[in-house]
Design a protein around this motif. Structure first.
Motif, PDB file in Angstrom:
ATOM      1  N   CYS A 189       0.846  -1.194   0.000  1.00  0.00           N
ATOM      2  CA  CYS A 189       0.000   0.000   0.000  1.00  0.00           C
ATOM      3  C   CYS A 189       0.881   1.243   0.000  1.00  0.00           C
ATOM      4  O   CYS A 189       1.999   1.229   0.518  1.00  0.00           O
ATOM      5  CB  CYS A 189      -0.921   0.009   1.227  1.00  0.00           C
ATOM      6  SG  CYS A 189      -2.080  -1.374   1.273  1.00  0.00           S
ATOM      7  N   VAL A 190       0.370   2.309  -0.589  1.00  0.00           N
ATOM      8  CA  VAL A 190       1.062   3.593  -0.540  1.00  0.00           C
ATOM      9  C   VAL A 190       0.551   4.324   0.692  1.00  0.00           C
ATOM     10  O   VAL A 190      -0.637   4.639   0.784  1.00  0.00           O
ATOM     11  CB  VAL A 190       0.814   4.422  -1.814  1.00  0.00           C
ATOM     12  CG1 VAL A 190       1.565   5.752  -1.725  1.00  0.00           C
ATOM     13  CG2 VAL A 190       1.221   3.640  -3.052  1.00  0.00           C
ATOM     14  N   ASN A 191       1.421   4.584   1.647  1.00  0.00           N
ATOM     15  CA  ASN A 191       1.016   5.247   2.882  1.00  0.00           C
ATOM     16  C   ASN A 191       1.222   6.751   2.812  1.00  0.00           C
ATOM     17  O   ASN A 191       2.008   7.250   2.003  1.00  0.00           O
ATOM     18  CB  ASN A 191       1.787   4.663   4.077  1.00  0.00           C
ATOM     19  CG  ASN A 191       1.227   3.326   4.521  1.00  0.00           C
ATOM     20  OD1 ASN A 191       0.022   3.174   4.681  1.00  0.00           O
ATOM     21  ND2 ASN A 191       2.101   2.331   4.695  1.00  0.00           N
ATOM     22  N   ILE A 220       6.451   2.493   0.331  1.00  0.00           N
ATOM     23  CA  ILE A 220       6.674   3.932   0.204  1.00  0.00           C
ATOM     24  C   ILE A 220       5.609   4.678   1.007  1.00  0.00           C
ATOM     25  O   ILE A 220       4.448   4.249   1.078  1.00  0.00           O
ATOM     26  CB  ILE A 220       6.656   4.377  -1.282  1.00  0.00           C
ATOM     27  CG1 ILE A 220       6.974   5.878  -1.400  1.00  0.00           C
ATOM     28  CG2 ILE A 220       5.315   4.052  -1.952  1.00  0.00           C
ATOM     29  CD1 ILE A 220       7.152   6.359  -2.833  1.00  0.00           C
ATOM     30  N   ALA A 221       6.013   5.791   1.624  1.00  0.00           N
ATOM     31  CA  ALA A 221       5.091   6.706   2.302  1.00  0.00           C
ATOM     32  C   ALA A 221       5.449   8.120   1.864  1.00  0.00           C
ATOM     33  O   ALA A 221       6.635   8.462   1.734  1.00  0.00           O
ATOM     34  CB  ALA A 221       5.191   6.569   3.824  1.00  0.00           C
ATOM     35  N   ALA A 231       2.244   7.815  -7.146  1.00  0.00           N
ATOM     36  CA  ALA A 231       2.708   6.497  -6.712  1.00  0.00           C
ATOM     37  C   ALA A 231       1.676   5.416  -7.052  1.00  0.00           C
ATOM     38  O   ALA A 231       2.025   4.311  -7.483  1.00  0.00           O
ATOM     39  CB  ALA A 231       3.002   6.509  -5.216  1.00  0.00           C
ATOM     40  N   GLY A 232       0.397   5.745  -6.854  1.00  0.00           N
ATOM     41  CA  GLY A 232      -0.648   4.790  -7.204  1.00  0.00           C
ATOM     42  C   GLY A 232      -0.711   4.529  -8.690  1.00  0.00           C
ATOM     43  O   GLY A 232      -0.826   3.374  -9.123  1.00  0.00           O
ATOM     44  N   LEU A 233      -0.619   5.589  -9.491  1.00  0.00           N
ATOM     45  CA  LEU A 233      -0.672   5.435 -10.942  1.00  0.00           C
ATOM     46  C   LEU A 233       0.532   4.663 -11.469  1.00  0.00           C
ATOM     47  O   LEU A 233       0.434   3.970 -12.494  1.00  0.00           O
ATOM     48  CB  LEU A 233      -0.733   6.815 -11.606  1.00  0.00           C
ATOM     49  CG  LEU A 233      -2.050   7.584 -11.428  1.00  0.00           C
ATOM     50  CD1 LEU A 233      -1.894   9.030 -11.862  1.00  0.00           C
ATOM     51  CD2 LEU A 233      -3.176   6.910 -12.216  1.00  0.00           C
ATOM     52  N   ALA A 234       1.657   4.753 -10.763  1.00  0.00           N
ATOM     53  CA  ALA A 234       2.864   4.041 -11.190  1.00  0.00           C
ATOM     54  C   ALA A 234       2.852   2.572 -10.789  1.00  0.00           C
ATOM     55  O   ALA A 234       3.787   1.839 -11.119  1.00  0.00           O
ATOM     56  CB  ALA A 234       4.098   4.723 -10.593  1.00  0.00           C
ATOM     57  N   GLY A 235       1.794   2.143 -10.079  1.00  0.00           N
ATOM     58  CA  GLY A 235       1.705   0.747  -9.690  1.00  0.00           C
ATOM     59  C   GLY A 235       2.525   0.391  -8.469  1.00  0.00           C
ATOM     60  O   GLY A 235       2.813  -0.790  -8.230  1.00  0.00           O
ATOM     61  N   LEU A 236       2.893   1.403  -7.665  1.00  0.00           N
ATOM     62  CA  LEU A 236       3.707   1.140  -6.475  1.00  0.00           C
ATOM     63  C   LEU A 236       2.895   0.537  -5.338  1.00  0.00           C
ATOM     64  O   LEU A 236       3.470   0.018  -4.384  1.00  0.00           O
ATOM     65  CB  LEU A 236       4.378   2.435  -5.997  1.00  0.00           C
ATOM     66  CG  LEU A 236       5.432   3.013  -6.934  1.00  0.00           C
ATOM     67  CD1 LEU A 236       5.957   4.329  -6.385  1.00  0.00           C
ATOM     68  CD2 LEU A 236       6.564   2.019  -7.127  1.00  0.00           C
TER      69      LEU A 236
END
Length: 315
Positions: A189-191, A220-221, A231-236
């Motif tokens: 998850c991206v925090n 990653i946060a 970050a979400g769009l990059a698939g992280l």
């Protein structure tokens, strides 16, 4: 000496805690601010401020005079702005601060309507994900989401933030699609962490009487709304953020909605301003305009069945 100007300068120095910040806020030379304070003290035959090389503090006499100045200046401002209210055309500089996503996605696109109504207002719109100090930075009003920690500010609730949980197709191809919030413990998850405290925000999910609220693992946060979305769009990893930002990206296929049966608690959003701004016609019309804008926005209203979560959040 212009006594009213000297009073205004004195109030600004006390509010800002120093001559330099007061001069910057009023767009005056520091020497002018210092001269006006000295002239005011000479006319009153009393010391209003203690000055050292590091700080400026108010004396007992200065504190009493400060309260009187606030009332006098408010009365003068109200008398002047009553004419503006009669003309329905407030004018002058208005400094506003708003969270990044809210400013770019909701406020800025609607500003042509604001300027059509109030063409004489000069708007300075700051946007960031940090919590500004309205007094020190000379900000007239601020849009904030979540709990309000500063009781010295006047606040008006103008709407609610609604959240969705999403991930990029590239992430789902690699890691799969969670069917329950508990499965997120096995995902990335991206925090998001607070710019003020450094604390990572918890995730929460509700379905009927079920409530899941937890910290989730992530590689990653971030503490910036644009970086979070990127970050979400990059698939992280999986992201959870405001509905009005995510819905267009879902429609374009750039993100996919997850856990559609689960909701996250709406967060209240307020417009806040210092007590000495409550009679300002510029602030008053902006707050009314924001309240009207959010009331008409489908992503800002609170459903009757939803519960609001009173917590800190920066958008």
């Amino acid at each position: 000496m212009n006594k009213l100007q000297a009073m205004e300068v004195f109030v600004q120095v006390v509010d800002a805690g120093g001559f330099t910040r007061a001069a910057d806020n009023m767009q005056l030379p520091k020497a002018t601010v210092s001269t006006l304070i000295q002239s005011l003290e000479a006319a009153l035959k009393v010391k209003l401020l203690h000055r050292t090389t590091r700080q400026v503090t108010v004396t007992a006499d200065g504190a009493a005079y400060y309260e009187r100045c606030l009332r006098i200046l408010s009365d003068v401002r109200e008398a002047e702005e009553s004419l503006s209210r009669t003309r329905l055309s407030p004018s002058g500089r208005l400094r506003v601060d708003a969270p990044t996503g809210l400013a770019s996605e909701v406020l800025v696109p609607a500003l042509p309507d604001f300027f059509a109504r109030y063409p004489d207002i000069e708007l300075e719109l700051g946007s960031s994900d940090r919590q500004v100090d309205l007094i020190e930075e000379g900000v007239d009003c601020c849009v904030r989401g979540g709990a309000l920690a500063d009781s010295n500010l006047i606040a008006r609730r103008v709407g609610f933030l609604h959240f969705l949980t999403c991930a990029a197709p590239s992430y789902l191809e690699r890691y799969g699609r969670p069917q329950h919030p508990n499965e997120l413990l096995r995902h990335r998850c991206v925090n998001y962490f607070s710019s003020r405290t450094g604390k990572i925000f918890e995730w929460d999910f509700t379905r009927g009487d079920e409530l899941v609220q937890t910290l989730l693992p992530g590689s990653i946060a971030v503490n910036d709304a644009n970086a979070y979305l990127a970050a979400g769009l990059a698939g992280l990893g999986i992201i959870q953020t405001v509905r009005f930002v995510l819905e267009p990206l879902i429609a374009e296929g750039k993100l996919e909605l997850l856990l559609p049966d689960w909701t996250s608690a709406p967060i209240p959003i307020h417009v806040v301003y210092p007590q000495n701004r409550h009679l300002s016609a510029k602030v008053r019309v902006f707050v009314e305009w924001v309240a009207e804008l959010f009331a008409q926005h489908p992503g800002m209203r609170l459903p009757k069945t939803a519960r609001a979560l009173n917590t800190e959040f920066t958008l």
